[in-house]
Each structure stands twice: as C-alpha cells, then as structure tokens.
Design a protein around this motif. Structure first.
Motif, PDB file in Angstrom:
ATOM      1  N   ASP A 105       0.868  -1.184   0.000  1.00  0.00           N
ATOM      2  CA  ASP A 105       0.000   0.000   0.000  1.00  0.00           C
ATOM      3  C   ASP A 105       0.906   1.237   0.000  1.00  0.00           C
ATOM      4  O   ASP A 105       1.016   1.957   0.984  1.00  0.00           O
ATOM      5  N   THR A 110      -4.404   3.682   3.249  1.00  0.00           N
ATOM      6  CA  THR A 110      -5.220   2.805   4.092  1.00  0.00           C
ATOM      7  C   THR A 110      -4.690   2.673   5.513  1.00  0.00           C
ATOM      8  O   THR A 110      -5.236   1.919   6.307  1.00  0.00           O
ATOM      9  N   ALA A 159      -4.126  -3.809  -3.068  1.00  0.00           N
ATOM     10  CA  ALA A 159      -3.474  -3.234  -1.883  1.00  0.00           C
ATOM     11  C   ALA A 159      -4.478  -2.601  -0.935  1.00  0.00           C
ATOM     12  O   ALA A 159      -4.094  -2.097   0.125  1.00  0.00           O
TER      13      ALA A 159
END
Length: 393
Positions: free
Chosen positions: A95, A146, A350
C-alpha cells in the motif's frame, strides 16, 4: 526537558546579529579567503547556512546523526534509492504512495532494481520475500492511504539479522508522532511538504540517517545530483517545525473524533484510522507512535468511484486537493488523484478501493468538520441518485 521545549531550544539564534529567526542566506556562492579556504561554505548546492540549520534540526527531531534536505519528497526518496546497484532487490510495502510506486516501477526497474511489494504488516511475508540480493526494505507506516501499521522494531530486528537496510517513510506520523530510528530503522524519509512544513506553502523532502556513514553516502548524491532545498524554502520548513508538536497533537485529537463519527455512520462501510480499537494495527500503533495522526480514510457503503466523486465535491470546509498535513483540512479521492499512477488491479489488491476517500484533518474545530461531513454524505447520496436518473433517461 519536555519535547516541545527541546525542539524550540534546538533552533539556533544567529550568532552574528542575534536574530531569533534563522536568517535566509539567499546566495548562490560565497567569497573565499584564498583558493579552497572559506568560512565553511563555497557554493549553495554543496551547502548553505540556512539549509544546514534545517538539516541539523531535523536530524535532532528524528534522533539521527545526519539530516539532509531536498527539493521534494520524491527527490529525497530518489537519493536513498541511489544507494542501490543493478541486480539489487527491494521489499516494499504494498500500500505504497503512488509517486514512490512510479519511481520504483518506471525508473529504477529499467536499471535492474527489482521491487517486490508485500503486506509488511505480516512479518512472515517480509521474511519469505527476502533473498540474498535484498538490500533494502521500504516501509510506510502508517501507509498512504489505508493507514496500515507495520511493526518497525520487529522488521528492524529481522533486517539487522540479514544485513538489510531498513528505510521508513515517516511522512504520515511525522517526527512528533513517531521515531523510527529509535525503533531500529537505518533511514527515515519525509515528504516535508506535509506535516513538517505544515502550511501547504512549500515542496520539500528530508532524509535522516542513523549513522554518519549512511548520511555521508546520501550527502554525496545530494550534492552530485543537485536536488537541494533552496534557502527560502529551508526557512519556511524551520518556521513550520516550530509549531509541529502543537499542530500534530491538535490534528490527531480531531481526527480521532472524526474517525469515531464515521465508524458509526450508516453510509460508511469501513474506516481506516489507527486510533480506533477496531483497526487491526491499533495495538502496534499505540506502542510505537506518540499520536495516531491527522489522516483518516474511509470506504463508502456504495463502494464506487461515482459515489466517492459525489462526496468529495460536496464539502465546504474540506478542500478537494492533493497533499496532506497542512493547517487547512483537505479531502481526496486516491483512486483518481494520489494513486492514479498505480494500475487499478494493483491498487485494489493493496486495499485502495474505488470508493475510498482520504481526509487530511486540519486545525478547524472538529465539530465543524463533522457537520461538514454529515452534510456532504447526505448530499452525495442525492447527487448519485440524480446522476443515475439522468443516465437512465
């Protein structure tokens, strides 16, 4: 001595004039007493007093030996990657910031540097990805967007055992929220554009190293490649640093309140914020961070690009813009903005969903920002229904 007091006392008073603000030495060159004999500076690409003051301050902030300032966060990342050679391998967080992905995938890949993207929250995946050619582990924690949390100390221990360098992008936490070098990392990088600058008025990057040796290697590339920070921009970063701990604490408090509000909202399916007990990395974040940060991401129940676009165009106090960490709150749609350079399938794998929205919480009152999101969430549902009606007719 408390952290804020120590920080302010580390910012030098000008010895020549007594100026309490670090002077801007806006000069390209320095007069020499004789060939090769000078007062410590000869040319501002190689060294400048204002930039030197900034670099000393950020090294102290992160508890490192050497600090280096660059013209952007990506220039700072690039300087670290220049430590690598063709045939070397890198393990990077899956990510990852879109600009870093582009640099790895479109620039260094063609020079023979292989990058393997893994979920670095799982130590087993990191261990299994390491090969004899692995020279660097690249972490973001919290990640963008995230907010995954990786255990820096555990990965640092593994990296030391296998003689692999560990670099942590500490942009989201800031030095006021997390100190990766104290947890065993070798290098820390920042997009100083974000929390370190804090006012959305400068583009900059910094690198801090745990050892003098690593610092001097990167300093060579800073000078050889020339992507240095200007004296005026160095001054702006110093000014921003003076209020960094106060800003980060206030932004984190508001972000916590907003995350709790969103977690209970019927139009939101998932909230990403390490300060929430429901966050899978909450315990690690609580152990390694001093604050949980000012960024909150969430996925709408209607996980579509259309729904996210409707939301981000209906806020009053959250300004639709790239970047984060400033005193004014921002809202972004990563799939079409910050992470648009990442292929859709890679991005979604991701965890960066089409309906994911990222908030950078500023210094406005938390209740005003919550009211803004309440109205925008409601308005976005009407807008999406209206768009569907127009398409069907």
């Amino acid at each position: 001595m408390q952290a804020t007091t120590k920080l302010l006392q580390s910012i030098p008073v000008d010895e020549l004039t007594g100026a309490i603000a670090v002077p801007i030495y806006q000069t390209s060159t320095f007069v020499q007493e004789a060939p090769g004999i000078n007062k410590g500076y000869d040319y501002s690409r190689s060294g400048n007093p204002t930039r030197h003051a900034l670099e000393s301050i950020v090294a102290g902030l992160e508890g490192g030996k050497v600090g280096l300032a660059f013209s952007s966060g990506l220039a700072a990342i690039d300087a670290v990657l220049r430590l690598l050679q063709s045939g070397d391998e890198v393990i990077a967080v899956d990510d990852i910031y879109g600009g870093a992905f582009r640099l790895f995938d479109k620039v260094y890949k063609k020079f023979g540097v292989k990058v393997t993207f893994v979920d670095t929250t799982d130590l087993t995946q990191v261990f299994n990805a390491i090969t004899p050619k692995t020279k660097l582990i690249w972490l973001e924690t919290p990640t963008n967007p995230t907010l995954k949390i990786s255990d820096i100390a555990a990965i640092a221990k593994l990296a030391r055992q296998l003689n692999v360098c560990l670099c942590v992008d500490n942009t989201f936490a800031s030095p006021a929220g997390q100190l990766p070098l104290s947890l065993g990392a070798d290098i820390v990088v920042h997009s100083a554009t974000k929390y370190i600058g804090g006012h959305s008025d400068v583009i900059a990057g910094v690198v801090v190293t745990r050892t003098e040796e690593l610092g001097e290697q990167i300093r060579f590339y800073q000078n050889a490649c020339g992507a240095v920070l200007s004296p005026f921009d160095s001054f702006l970063l110093i000014r921003g640093i003076e209020t960094l701990p106060l800003r980060v604490k206030a932004q984190s408090r508001s972000a916590q309140a907003i995350a709790e509000f969103l977690e209970d909202h019927p139009l939101v399916s998932r909230v990403f914020y390490p300060g929430l007990a429901s966050h899978p990395g909450h315990a690690i974040a609580a152990a390694q961070q001093q604050t949980f940060g000012g960024v909150v991401s969430f996925v709408l129940k209607d996980d579509s690009e259309e729904a996210a676009r409707a939301l981000v165009t209906h806020t009053r106090y959250f300004n639709l813009a790239e970047s984060l960490g400033g005193v004014k709150s921002l809202i972004a749609h990563p799939a079409t903005m910050t992470h648009a350079s990442i292929p859709g399938d890679v991005r979604r794998a991701a965890g960066v969903a089409d309906g994911l929205v990222r908030l950078s919480v500023g210094l406005e009152e938390a209740e005003d920002l919550i009211a803004d999101l309440t109205d925008a969430l409601q308005a976005s549902t009407y807008k999406k229904q209206e768009l569907k009606w127009h398409k069907s007719n």
